[in-house]
Design a protein around this motif. Structure first.
Motif, PDB file in Angstrom:
ATOM      1  N   THR A  15       0.851  -1.182   0.000  1.00  0.00           N
ATOM      2  CA  THR A  15       0.000   0.000   0.000  1.00  0.00           C
ATOM      3  C   THR A  15       0.891   1.238   0.000  1.00  0.00           C
ATOM      4  OG1 THR A  15      -1.710  -1.201   1.216  1.00  0.00           O
ATOM      5  CG2 THR A  15      -1.851   1.199   1.223  1.00  0.00           C
ATOM      6  N   PHE A  16       0.637   2.122  -0.938  1.00  0.00           N
ATOM      7  CA  PHE A  16       1.452   3.312  -1.091  1.00  0.00           C
ATOM      8  C   PHE A  16       1.224   4.287   0.062  1.00  0.00           C
ATOM      9  CE2 PHE A  16       0.550   2.434  -5.799  1.00  0.00           C
ATOM     10  CZ  PHE A  16       1.586   1.519  -5.874  1.00  0.00           C
ATOM     11  N   ALA A  17       2.255   5.045   0.397  1.00  0.00           N
ATOM     12  CA  ALA A  17       2.150   6.072   1.432  1.00  0.00           C
ATOM     13  C   ALA A  17       1.118   7.119   1.019  1.00  0.00           C
ATOM     14  CB  ALA A  17       3.508   6.729   1.680  1.00  0.00           C
ATOM     15  N   ARG A  18       1.064   7.396  -0.280  1.00  0.00           N
ATOM     16  CA  ARG A  18       0.017   8.257  -0.828  1.00  0.00           C
ATOM     17  C   ARG A  18      -0.333   7.735  -2.221  1.00  0.00           C
ATOM     18  NH1 ARG A  18       4.546  12.124  -1.206  1.00  0.00           N
ATOM     19  NH2 ARG A  18       4.973  12.425  -3.405  1.00  0.00           N
ATOM     20  N   PRO A  19      -1.610   7.791  -2.570  1.00  0.00           N
ATOM     21  CA  PRO A  19      -2.034   7.284  -3.886  1.00  0.00           C
ATOM     22  C   PRO A  19      -1.311   8.019  -5.015  1.00  0.00           C
ATOM     23  CG  PRO A  19      -3.927   7.737  -2.496  1.00  0.00           C
ATOM     24  CD  PRO A  19      -2.735   8.312  -1.796  1.00  0.00           C
ATOM     25  N   VAL A  20      -1.177   7.328  -6.134  1.00  0.00           N
ATOM     26  CA  VAL A  20      -0.525   7.910  -7.307  1.00  0.00           C
ATOM     27  C   VAL A  20      -1.508   7.836  -8.478  1.00  0.00           C
ATOM     28  CG1 VAL A  20       0.564   5.743  -8.012  1.00  0.00           C
ATOM     29  CG2 VAL A  20       1.577   7.900  -8.699  1.00  0.00           C
ATOM     30  N   THR A  21      -1.486   8.854  -9.314  1.00  0.00           N
ATOM     31  CA  THR A  21      -2.316   8.851 -10.519  1.00  0.00           C
ATOM     32  C   THR A  21      -1.426   8.473 -11.692  1.00  0.00           C
ATOM     33  OG1 THR A  21      -3.763  10.552  -9.611  1.00  0.00           O
ATOM     34  CG2 THR A  21      -3.827  10.220 -11.998  1.00  0.00           C
ATOM     35  N   PHE A  22      -1.837   7.420 -12.398  1.00  0.00           N
ATOM     36  CA  PHE A  22      -1.084   6.940 -13.556  1.00  0.00           C
ATOM     37  C   PHE A  22      -2.066   6.607 -14.660  1.00  0.00           C
ATOM     38  CE2 PHE A  22       0.935   3.480 -16.001  1.00  0.00           C
ATOM     39  CZ  PHE A  22       2.044   4.164 -16.450  1.00  0.00           C
ATOM     40  N   GLY A  24      -4.445   8.264 -15.875  1.00  0.00           N
ATOM     41  CA  GLY A  24      -5.812   8.639 -15.546  1.00  0.00           C
ATOM     42  C   GLY A  24      -6.464   7.852 -14.425  1.00  0.00           C
ATOM     43  N   ASN A  25      -5.758   6.894 -13.853  1.00  0.00           N
ATOM     44  CA  ASN A  25      -6.303   6.084 -12.764  1.00  0.00           C
ATOM     45  C   ASN A  25      -5.561   6.372 -11.472  1.00  0.00           C
ATOM     46  OD1 ASN A  25      -8.114   4.536 -14.442  1.00  0.00           O
ATOM     47  ND2 ASN A  25      -6.306   3.500 -15.216  1.00  0.00           N
ATOM     48  N   THR A  26      -6.295   6.411 -10.371  1.00  0.00           N
ATOM     49  CA  THR A  26      -5.668   6.560  -9.063  1.00  0.00           C
ATOM     50  C   THR A  26      -5.393   5.167  -8.522  1.00  0.00           C
ATOM     51  OG1 THR A  26      -6.815   8.636  -8.665  1.00  0.00           O
ATOM     52  CG2 THR A  26      -5.942   7.486  -6.733  1.00  0.00           C
ATOM     53  N   VAL A  27      -4.146   4.926  -8.150  1.00  0.00           N
ATOM     54  CA  VAL A  27      -3.729   3.621  -7.662  1.00  0.00           C
ATOM     55  C   VAL A  27      -3.248   3.784  -6.229  1.00  0.00           C
ATOM     56  CG1 VAL A  27      -2.222   1.629  -8.090  1.00  0.00           C
ATOM     57  CG2 VAL A  27      -2.999   3.042 -10.012  1.00  0.00           C
ATOM     58  N   GLU A  28      -3.768   2.955  -5.333  1.00  0.00           N
ATOM     59  CA  GLU A  28      -3.417   3.043  -3.918  1.00  0.00           C
ATOM     60  C   GLU A  28      -2.491   1.921  -3.466  1.00  0.00           C
ATOM     61  OE1 GLU A  28      -7.007   3.321  -1.646  1.00  0.00           O
ATOM     62  OE2 GLU A  28      -7.612   5.187  -2.628  1.00  0.00           O
ATOM     63  N   SER A  29      -2.472   0.824  -4.214  1.00  0.00           N
ATOM     64  CA  SER A  29      -1.625  -0.307  -3.836  1.00  0.00           C
ATOM     65  C   SER A  29      -1.397  -1.196  -5.057  1.00  0.00           C
ATOM     66  CB  SER A  29      -2.288  -1.124  -2.723  1.00  0.00           C
ATOM     67  OG  SER A  29      -3.472  -1.734  -3.198  1.00  0.00           O
ATOM     68  N   ILE A  30      -0.395  -2.059  -4.927  1.00  0.00           N
ATOM     69  CA  ILE A  30      -0.141  -3.072  -5.945  1.00  0.00           C
ATOM     70  C   ILE A  30       0.127  -4.398  -5.242  1.00  0.00           C
ATOM     71  CG2 ILE A  30       0.705  -1.566  -7.788  1.00  0.00           C
ATOM     72  CD1 ILE A  30       3.562  -2.208  -6.923  1.00  0.00           C
ATOM     73  N   THR A  31      -0.097  -5.473  -5.943  1.00  0.00           N
ATOM     74  CA  THR A  31       0.217  -6.797  -5.432  1.00  0.00           C
ATOM     75  C   THR A  31       1.473  -7.283  -6.141  1.00  0.00           C
ATOM     76  OG1 THR A  31      -2.119  -7.248  -5.041  1.00  0.00           O
ATOM     77  CG2 THR A  31      -0.639  -9.150  -5.121  1.00  0.00           C
ATOM     78  N   ILE A  32       2.469  -7.630  -5.348  1.00  0.00           N
ATOM     79  CA  ILE A  32       3.775  -8.031  -5.889  1.00  0.00           C
ATOM     80  C   ILE A  32       4.047  -9.478  -5.521  1.00  0.00           C
ATOM     81  CG2 ILE A  32       6.251  -7.553  -5.854  1.00  0.00           C
ATOM     82  CD1 ILE A  32       5.493  -4.787  -4.741  1.00  0.00           C
ATOM     83  N   ASP A  33       4.550 -10.242  -6.490  1.00  0.00           N
ATOM     84  CA  ASP A  33       4.941 -11.624  -6.225  1.00  0.00           C
ATOM     85  C   ASP A  33       6.255 -11.908  -6.953  1.00  0.00           C
ATOM     86  OD1 ASP A  33       5.186 -14.285  -5.661  1.00  0.00           O
ATOM     87  OD2 ASP A  33       3.225 -14.858  -6.455  1.00  0.00           O
ATOM     88  N   PHE A  34       7.356 -11.637  -6.276  1.00  0.00           N
ATOM     89  CA  PHE A  34       8.668 -11.882  -6.868  1.00  0.00           C
ATOM     90  C   PHE A  34       8.885 -13.368  -7.146  1.00  0.00           C
ATOM     91  CE2 PHE A  34       9.590  -7.835  -4.607  1.00  0.00           C
ATOM     92  CZ  PHE A  34      10.024  -7.090  -5.680  1.00  0.00           C
ATOM     93  N   GLU A  35       8.319 -14.220  -6.306  1.00  0.00           N
ATOM     94  CA  GLU A  35       8.545 -15.666  -6.430  1.00  0.00           C
ATOM     95  C   GLU A  35       7.927 -16.261  -7.690  1.00  0.00           C
ATOM     96  OE1 GLU A  35      10.680 -17.290  -4.531  1.00  0.00           O
ATOM     97  OE2 GLU A  35      10.998 -15.430  -3.418  1.00  0.00           O
ATOM     98  N   GLN A  36       6.947 -15.602  -8.288  1.00  0.00           N
ATOM     99  CA  GLN A  36       6.323 -16.132  -9.501  1.00  0.00           C
ATOM    100  C   GLN A  36       7.108 -15.786 -10.755  1.00  0.00           C
ATOM    101  OE1 GLN A  36       4.616 -14.092 -12.011  1.00  0.00           O
ATOM    102  NE2 GLN A  36       5.245 -12.219 -10.973  1.00  0.00           N
ATOM    103  N   LEU A  37       8.115 -14.918 -10.622  1.00  0.00           N
ATOM    104  CA  LEU A  37       8.912 -14.552 -11.792  1.00  0.00           C
ATOM    105  C   LEU A  37       9.697 -15.745 -12.319  1.00  0.00           C
ATOM    106  CD1 LEU A  37      10.365 -11.099 -10.639  1.00  0.00           C
ATOM    107  CD2 LEU A  37       8.492 -11.509 -12.247  1.00  0.00           C
ATOM    108  N   THR A  38       9.870 -15.775 -13.623  1.00  0.00           N
ATOM    109  CA  THR A  38      10.650 -16.829 -14.269  1.00  0.00           C
ATOM    110  C   THR A  38      11.950 -16.239 -14.810  1.00  0.00           C
ATOM    111  OG1 THR A  38       9.700 -16.423 -16.445  1.00  0.00           O
ATOM    112  CG2 THR A  38       8.505 -17.969 -14.999  1.00  0.00           C
ATOM    113  N   GLY A  39      12.821 -17.112 -15.245  1.00  0.00           N
ATOM    114  CA  GLY A  39      14.044 -16.651 -15.899  1.00  0.00           C
ATOM    115  C   GLY A  39      13.732 -15.800 -17.108  1.00  0.00           C
ATOM    116  N   GLU A  40      12.712 -16.171 -17.864  1.00  0.00           N
ATOM    117  CA  GLU A  40      12.318 -15.392 -19.035  1.00  0.00           C
ATOM    118  C   GLU A  40      11.869 -13.990 -18.628  1.00  0.00           C
ATOM    119  OE1 GLU A  40      12.155 -14.112 -22.649  1.00  0.00           O
ATOM    120  OE2 GLU A  40      12.874 -16.124 -22.214  1.00  0.00           O
ATOM    121  N   ASP A  41      11.178 -13.868 -17.498  1.00  0.00           N
ATOM    122  CA  ASP A  41      10.775 -12.551 -16.994  1.00  0.00           C
ATOM    123  C   ASP A  41      11.997 -11.677 -16.697  1.00  0.00           C
ATOM    124  OD1 ASP A  41       8.001 -13.104 -17.064  1.00  0.00           O
ATOM    125  OD2 ASP A  41       8.078 -13.995 -15.053  1.00  0.00           O
ATOM    126  N   ILE A  42      12.994 -12.265 -16.059  1.00  0.00           N
ATOM    127  CA  ILE A  42      14.213 -11.523 -15.723  1.00  0.00           C
ATOM    128  C   ILE A  42      14.921 -11.078 -17.007  1.00  0.00           C
ATOM    129  CG2 ILE A  42      16.489 -11.647 -14.614  1.00  0.00           C
ATOM    130  CD1 ILE A  42      14.096 -11.572 -12.640  1.00  0.00           C
TER     131      ILE A  42
END
Length: 105
Positions: A15-22, A24-42
């Motif tokens: 959850t962001f300290a303050r929402p960001v507009t990107f 045209g959309n206001t975004v308050e948080s993102i879901t991150i999953d580093f473990e799902q990344l593959t070698g191809e992603d890197i």
């Protein structure tokens, strides 16, 4: 930072300290999953980073580079890297440090 994990996923809600507009959309948080990344992603992050920064050869330790780390965060969250760059400095730094930790383990 709010962290939510369960047995089925290694995803984390940041959850962001303050929402960001990107885009045209206001975004308050993102879901991150580093473990799902593959070698191809890197490799895809590496290609995007080198194309944007015009790097012709690899850096000694690009995993320490915030611009590269932003691509990793974006890939792990399934968002455009521009959103990560639009974050407050505090949120950007927290997330890129998480990426650095992931990359260097």
């Amino acid at each position: 930072m709010e962290e939510q994990k369960n047995q089925e996923t290694t995803a984390e809600v940041f959850t962001f300290a303050r929402p960001v507009t990107f885009e045209g959309n206001t975004v308050e948080s993102i879901t991150i999953d580093f473990e799902q990344l593959t070698g191809e992603d890197i490799l895809a992050c590496d290609r995007q980073y080198r194309a944007e920064s015009r790097q012709t050869s690899g850096e000694m330790v690009k995993e320490m580079n915030k611009a590269y780390q932003a691509y990793i965060v974006a890939k792990a969250a399934g968002v455009h890297v521009g959103l990560i760059r639009a974050l407050s400095a505090k949120d950007f730094t927290k997330l890129t440090l998480q990426a650095q930790s992931f990359l260097l383990l």
